[in-house]
Design a protein around this motif. Structure first.
Motif, PDB file in Angstrom:
ATOM      1  N   ARG A 176      -6.039   6.041   6.778  1.00 26.75           N
ATOM      2  CA  ARG A 176      -5.199   5.854   7.965  1.00 26.75           C
ATOM      3  C   ARG A 176      -6.014   6.047   9.242  1.00 26.75           C
ATOM      4  NH1 ARG A 176      -0.402  10.050   8.753  1.00 26.75           N
ATOM      5  NH2 ARG A 176      -2.233  11.420   8.921  1.00 26.75           N
ATOM      6  N   GLU A 177      -6.861   7.072   9.250  1.00 29.00           N
ATOM      7  CA  GLU A 177      -7.675   7.341  10.443  1.00 29.00           C
ATOM      8  C   GLU A 177      -8.654   6.203  10.710  1.00 29.00           C
ATOM      9  OE1 GLU A 177     -10.715  10.836  12.121  1.00 29.00           O
ATOM     10  OE2 GLU A 177      -9.683  11.065  10.179  1.00 29.00           O
ATOM     11  N   LEU A 178      -9.282   5.695   9.658  1.00 29.39           N
ATOM     12  CA  LEU A 178     -10.219   4.585   9.821  1.00 29.39           C
ATOM     13  C   LEU A 178      -9.526   3.358  10.393  1.00 29.39           C
ATOM     14  CD1 LEU A 178     -12.952   3.141   9.316  1.00 29.39           C
ATOM     15  CD2 LEU A 178     -12.068   2.562   7.043  1.00 29.39           C
ATOM     16  N   LEU A 179      -8.370   3.008   9.857  1.00 35.15           N
ATOM     17  CA  LEU A 179      -7.658   1.814  10.321  1.00 35.15           C
ATOM     18  C   LEU A 179      -7.147   1.992  11.752  1.00 35.15           C
ATOM     19  CD1 LEU A 179      -5.731   0.835   7.070  1.00 35.15           C
ATOM     20  CD2 LEU A 179      -7.949   0.016   7.893  1.00 35.15           C
ATOM     21  N   GLN A 180      -6.816   3.200  12.132  1.00 33.32           N
ATOM     22  CA  GLN A 180      -6.424   3.453  13.513  1.00 33.32           C
ATOM     23  C   GLN A 180      -7.605   3.300  14.462  1.00 33.32           C
ATOM     24  OE1 GLN A 180      -4.645   7.334  13.134  1.00 33.32           O
ATOM     25  NE2 GLN A 180      -2.601   6.510  12.723  1.00 33.32           N
ATOM     26  N   TYR A 181      -8.782   3.725  14.020  1.00 35.60           N
ATOM     27  CA  TYR A 181      -9.986   3.560  14.829  1.00 35.60           C
ATOM     28  C   TYR A 181     -10.326   2.085  15.044  1.00 35.60           C
ATOM     29  CZ  TYR A 181     -11.683   8.441  14.949  1.00 35.60           C
ATOM     30  OH  TYR A 181     -11.850   9.779  15.198  1.00 35.60           O
ATOM     31  N   THR A 182     -10.186   1.267  14.002  1.00 35.87           N
ATOM     32  CA  THR A 182     -10.730  -0.093  14.012  1.00 35.87           C
ATOM     33  C   THR A 182      -9.685  -1.182  14.232  1.00 35.87           C
ATOM     34  OG1 THR A 182     -10.507  -0.226  11.590  1.00 35.87           O
ATOM     35  CG2 THR A 182     -12.579   0.615  12.462  1.00 35.87           C
ATOM     36  N   CYS A 183      -8.430  -0.821  14.425  1.00 33.90           N
ATOM     37  CA  CYS A 183      -7.355  -1.823  14.441  1.00 33.90           C
ATOM     38  C   CYS A 183      -7.490  -2.843  15.569  1.00 33.90           C
ATOM     39  CB  CYS A 183      -5.999  -1.130  14.514  1.00 33.90           C
ATOM     40  SG  CYS A 183      -5.757  -0.135  16.013  1.00 33.90           S
ATOM     41  N   SER A 184      -8.144  -2.501  16.654  1.00 30.39           N
ATOM     42  CA  SER A 184      -8.221  -3.429  17.776  1.00 30.39           C
ATOM     43  C   SER A 184      -9.257  -4.534  17.560  1.00 30.39           C
ATOM     44  CB  SER A 184      -8.540  -2.671  19.067  1.00 30.39           C
ATOM     45  OG  SER A 184      -9.801  -2.030  18.971  1.00 30.39           O
ATOM     46  N   THR A 185     -10.178  -4.350  16.603  1.00 31.64           N
ATOM     47  CA  THR A 185     -11.231  -5.356  16.381  1.00 31.64           C
ATOM     48  C   THR A 185     -11.256  -5.922  14.967  1.00 31.64           C
ATOM     49  OG1 THR A 185     -12.824  -3.604  15.843  1.00 31.64           O
ATOM     50  CG2 THR A 185     -12.731  -4.346  18.134  1.00 31.64           C
ATOM     51  N   LEU A 186     -10.646  -5.234  14.011  1.00 29.59           N
ATOM     52  CA  LEU A 186     -10.747  -5.654  12.612  1.00 29.59           C
ATOM     53  C   LEU A 186     -10.000  -6.968  12.383  1.00 29.59           C
ATOM     54  CD1 LEU A 186     -11.930  -4.706   9.907  1.00 29.59           C
ATOM     55  CD2 LEU A 186      -9.717  -3.662   9.407  1.00 29.59           C
ATOM     56  N   LYS A 187     -10.726  -7.973  11.886  1.00 28.50           N
ATOM     57  CA  LYS A 187     -10.137  -9.291  11.641  1.00 28.50           C
ATOM     58  C   LYS A 187     -10.157  -9.685  10.163  1.00 28.50           C
ATOM     59  CE  LYS A 187     -11.174 -11.180  16.204  1.00 28.50           C
ATOM     60  NZ  LYS A 187     -11.823 -12.297  16.963  1.00 28.50           N
ATOM     61  N   ARG A 188     -11.037  -9.062   9.408  1.00 28.80           N
ATOM     62  CA  ARG A 188     -11.199  -9.447   7.999  1.00 28.80           C
ATOM     63  C   ARG A 188     -11.231  -8.189   7.149  1.00 28.80           C
ATOM     64  NH1 ARG A 188     -16.315 -11.091   5.034  1.00 28.80           N
ATOM     65  NH2 ARG A 188     -15.570 -12.151   3.178  1.00 28.80           N
ATOM     66  N   LEU A 189     -10.351  -8.132   6.143  1.00 30.68           N
ATOM     67  CA  LEU A 189     -10.231  -6.927   5.327  1.00 30.68           C
ATOM     68  C   LEU A 189     -10.069  -7.289   3.860  1.00 30.68           C
ATOM     69  CD1 LEU A 189      -9.850  -3.849   5.005  1.00 30.68           C
ATOM     70  CD2 LEU A 189      -7.421  -4.193   5.495  1.00 30.68           C
ATOM     71  N   ILE A 190     -10.886  -6.668   3.013  1.00 25.50           N
ATOM     72  CA  ILE A 190     -10.762  -6.762   1.560  1.00 25.50           C
ATOM     73  C   ILE A 190     -10.481  -5.360   1.048  1.00 25.50           C
ATOM     74  CG2 ILE A 190     -11.873  -7.435  -0.595  1.00 25.50           C
ATOM     75  CD1 ILE A 190     -13.853  -9.101   1.101  1.00 25.50           C
ATOM     76  N   ILE A 191      -9.377  -5.184   0.326  1.00 30.67           N
ATOM     77  CA  ILE A 191      -9.101  -3.867  -0.246  1.00 30.67           C
ATOM     78  C   ILE A 191      -9.077  -3.974  -1.775  1.00 30.67           C
ATOM     79  CG2 ILE A 191      -7.768  -3.181   1.779  1.00 30.67           C
ATOM     80  CD1 ILE A 191      -5.239  -3.353  -0.035  1.00 30.67           C
ATOM     81  N   ASP A 192      -9.629  -2.963  -2.418  1.00 29.00           N
ATOM     82  CA  ASP A 192      -9.592  -2.831  -3.875  1.00 29.00           C
ATOM     83  C   ASP A 192      -8.983  -1.453  -4.161  1.00 29.00           C
ATOM     84  OD1 ASP A 192      -9.893  -3.100  -6.559  1.00 29.00           O
ATOM     85  OD2 ASP A 192     -12.074  -3.351  -6.544  1.00 29.00           O
ATOM     86  N   ILE A 193      -7.692  -1.348  -3.907  1.00 29.63           N
ATOM     87  CA  ILE A 193      -6.976  -0.072  -3.939  1.00 29.63           C
ATOM     88  C   ILE A 193      -5.829  -0.161  -4.942  1.00 29.63           C
ATOM     89  CG2 ILE A 193      -5.579   1.549  -2.583  1.00 29.63           C
ATOM     90  CD1 ILE A 193      -7.131   0.718  -0.124  1.00 29.63           C
ATOM     91  N   PRO A 194      -5.709   0.794  -5.871  1.00 31.00           N
ATOM     92  CA  PRO A 194      -4.657   0.739  -6.905  1.00 31.00           C
ATOM     93  C   PRO A 194      -3.305   1.219  -6.372  1.00 31.00           C
ATOM     94  CG  PRO A 194      -5.999   2.693  -7.221  1.00 31.00           C
ATOM     95  CD  PRO A 194      -6.624   1.945  -6.070  1.00 31.00           C
ATOM     96  N   LEU A 195      -2.689   0.411  -5.510  1.00 35.69           N
ATOM     97  CA  LEU A 195      -1.439   0.836  -4.871  1.00 35.69           C
ATOM     98  C   LEU A 195      -0.295   0.981  -5.869  1.00 35.69           C
ATOM     99  CD1 LEU A 195      -1.654  -1.321  -1.626  1.00 35.69           C
ATOM    100  CD2 LEU A 195      -1.936   1.148  -1.825  1.00 35.69           C
ATOM    101  N   ARG A 196      -0.404   0.340  -7.027  1.00 32.85           N
ATOM    102  CA  ARG A 196       0.650   0.481  -8.041  1.00 32.85           C
ATOM    103  C   ARG A 196       0.459   1.720  -8.917  1.00 32.85           C
ATOM    104  NH1 ARG A 196       0.894  -5.767 -10.277  1.00 32.85           N
ATOM    105  NH2 ARG A 196       1.619  -6.763  -8.350  1.00 32.85           N
ATOM    106  N   SER A 197      -0.589   2.492  -8.655  1.00 29.91           N
ATOM    107  CA  SER A 197      -0.843   3.679  -9.471  1.00 29.91           C
ATOM    108  C   SER A 197       0.158   4.797  -9.181  1.00 29.91           C
ATOM    109  CB  SER A 197      -2.266   4.190  -9.234  1.00 29.91           C
ATOM    110  OG  SER A 197      -2.453   4.543  -7.872  1.00 29.91           O
ATOM    111  N   VAL A 198       0.792   4.768  -8.023  1.00 26.95           N
ATOM    112  CA  VAL A 198       1.832   5.746  -7.676  1.00 26.95           C
ATOM    113  C   VAL A 198       3.023   4.977  -7.119  1.00 26.95           C
ATOM    114  CG1 VAL A 198       2.474   7.697  -6.216  1.00 26.95           C
ATOM    115  CG2 VAL A 198       0.186   7.596  -7.193  1.00 26.95           C
ATOM    116  N   TYR A 199       4.115   4.963  -7.879  1.00 28.78           N
ATOM    117  CA  TYR A 199       5.320   4.260  -7.433  1.00 28.78           C
ATOM    118  C   TYR A 199       6.118   5.150  -6.489  1.00 28.78           C
ATOM    119  CZ  TYR A 199       4.542   0.270 -10.438  1.00 28.78           C
ATOM    120  OH  TYR A 199       4.020  -0.866 -10.994  1.00 28.78           O
ATOM    121  N   PRO A 200       6.977   4.559  -5.669  1.00 31.40           N
ATOM    122  CA  PRO A 200       7.678   5.332  -4.639  1.00 31.40           C
ATOM    123  C   PRO A 200       8.402   6.565  -5.166  1.00 31.40           C
ATOM    124  CG  PRO A 200       8.006   2.988  -4.274  1.00 31.40           C
ATOM    125  CD  PRO A 200       7.278   3.115  -5.575  1.00 31.40           C
TER     126      PRO A 200
END
Length: 339
Positions: A120-144
């Motif tokens: 979250r901190e990284l994305l807040q730092y870079t949100c004004s310039t970041l145009k291209r993002l690749i994520i390899d994150i297991p978001l389904r590993s923890v369900y709501p």
């Protein structure tokens, strides 16, 4: 910058070191850069070369650091993410200007509150310039319903800041950041109004999905790997129900039964409207007997995204069947045996 010239010993005694013009040195840097859409790993020779040029002089450091921010921010571990964050406030404030990023800091599960907070901190730092993002994150590993540490909401707060994002690839899922199971939320990537290219893994090809795709006014290319639901709905009809914008759709390794019985081959829409153009292509990744199709497909797409070639992949174009006109009534009887 000093260049050592190999000459005989008697000749070297009478020569002084030669200094290359700065313009020539900078040209070496720019000629070494990869294509604009390429992301490089830390061990790549070009990454190592750029790091060396940051130590030569002020001007080469400026040019090399800009190239590193565009091509070499590859955060494949928690340690790399933490190291970058520690550098931003003091030593490297220029890292707030990252334009492209590979992000994979979790090991096996997102049930890790410190790492989620750092993302979250990284994305807040870079949100004004970041145009291209690749994520390899297991978001389904923890369900709501099992998110006892609230990591999903922490990650949402970071990702929702990416208002300038133009290209996004989620290697392991469809960017599953819902806070409630079957909560009926719009797809999270609909928050990024400037998105032009989108690649997701195993999305559910339901009417709500195509409604969300249609909402993206700037979207040009959609890549769907191992998508579900293609047999159940006519995707062209669902998409054009909400908009008239052209769209390129690449279906990677869809099930053979989806191809055989898929409704996207038999849709009914006005094919005469030049705005209603959806180019649907199928792309097959080769699988061998012992391969895990999930791992192979995810690795293949990730590598294609890193190399910048994913958006240029082409496959078999699925043609819509022609519209048949009502036959006119013959003026005289016709025999079945007539030629």
């Amino acid at each position: 910058m000093t260049v050592q010239v190999s000459l005989p010993l008697h000749a070297m005694e009478s020569l002084k070191p030669m200094h290359l013009p700065l313009e020539l040195v900078l040209n070496v840097i720019t000629c070494s850069l990869p294509k604009p859409n390429v992301l490089l790993r830390p061990a790549h020779p070009i990454t190592q070369l750029l790091l060396q040029f940051t130590l030569v002089c002020h001007e080469t450091r400026r040019v090399a650091n800009r190239a590193l921010r565009e091509h070499c921010v590859y955060l494949s571990s928690q340690a790399r993410l933490c190291s970058l964050l520690l550098a931003i406030p003091t030593a490297r404030p220029d890292l707030r200007q990252i334009t492209a990023l590979f992000l994979a800091p979790f090991r096996g599960s997102i049930d890790d509150q410190p790492t989620a907070t750092w993302v979250r901190e990284l994305l807040q730092y870079t949100c004004s310039t970041l145009k291209r993002l690749i994520i390899d994150i297991p978001l389904r590993s923890v369900y709501p319903e099992r998110d006892h540490l609230g990591v999903r909401n922490i990650l949402r707060e970071g990702f929702q800041r990416l208002e300038h994002l133009e290209e996004f690839v989620s290697v392991q899922d469809e960017l599953f950041l819902d806070l409630y199971w079957h909560g009926g939320e719009h797809a999270f990537w609909t928050r990024w109004s400037k998105l032009r290219r989108l690649a997701v893994y195993n999305p559910a090809s339901h009417p709500s999905f195509w409604r969300d795709v249609a909402k993206m006014e700037t979207l040009e290319t959609l890549v769907m790997t191992r998508a579900d639901g293609l047999r159940d709905y006519d995707i062209k009809a669902q998409y054009f129900r909400h908009c008239n914008k052209p769209l390129k759709v690449l279906l990677i390794n869809i099930d053979s039964q989806q191809m055989r019985y898929g409704n996207f081959r038999r849709g009914h829409w006005d094919g005469t409207d030049p705005k209603k153009v959806m180019t649907i292509m199928t792309y097959s990744i080769p699988l061998f007997m012992d391969d895990d199709p999930i791992e192979v497909c995810q690795d293949y797409v990730r590598i294609g995204a890193e190399h910048g070639t994913l958006w240029d992949w082409e496959g078999e174009i699925i043609q819509h069947p022609p519209r048949f006109e009502q036959p006119s009534r013959p003026t005289e009887p016709v025999s079945f045996f007539d030629q």
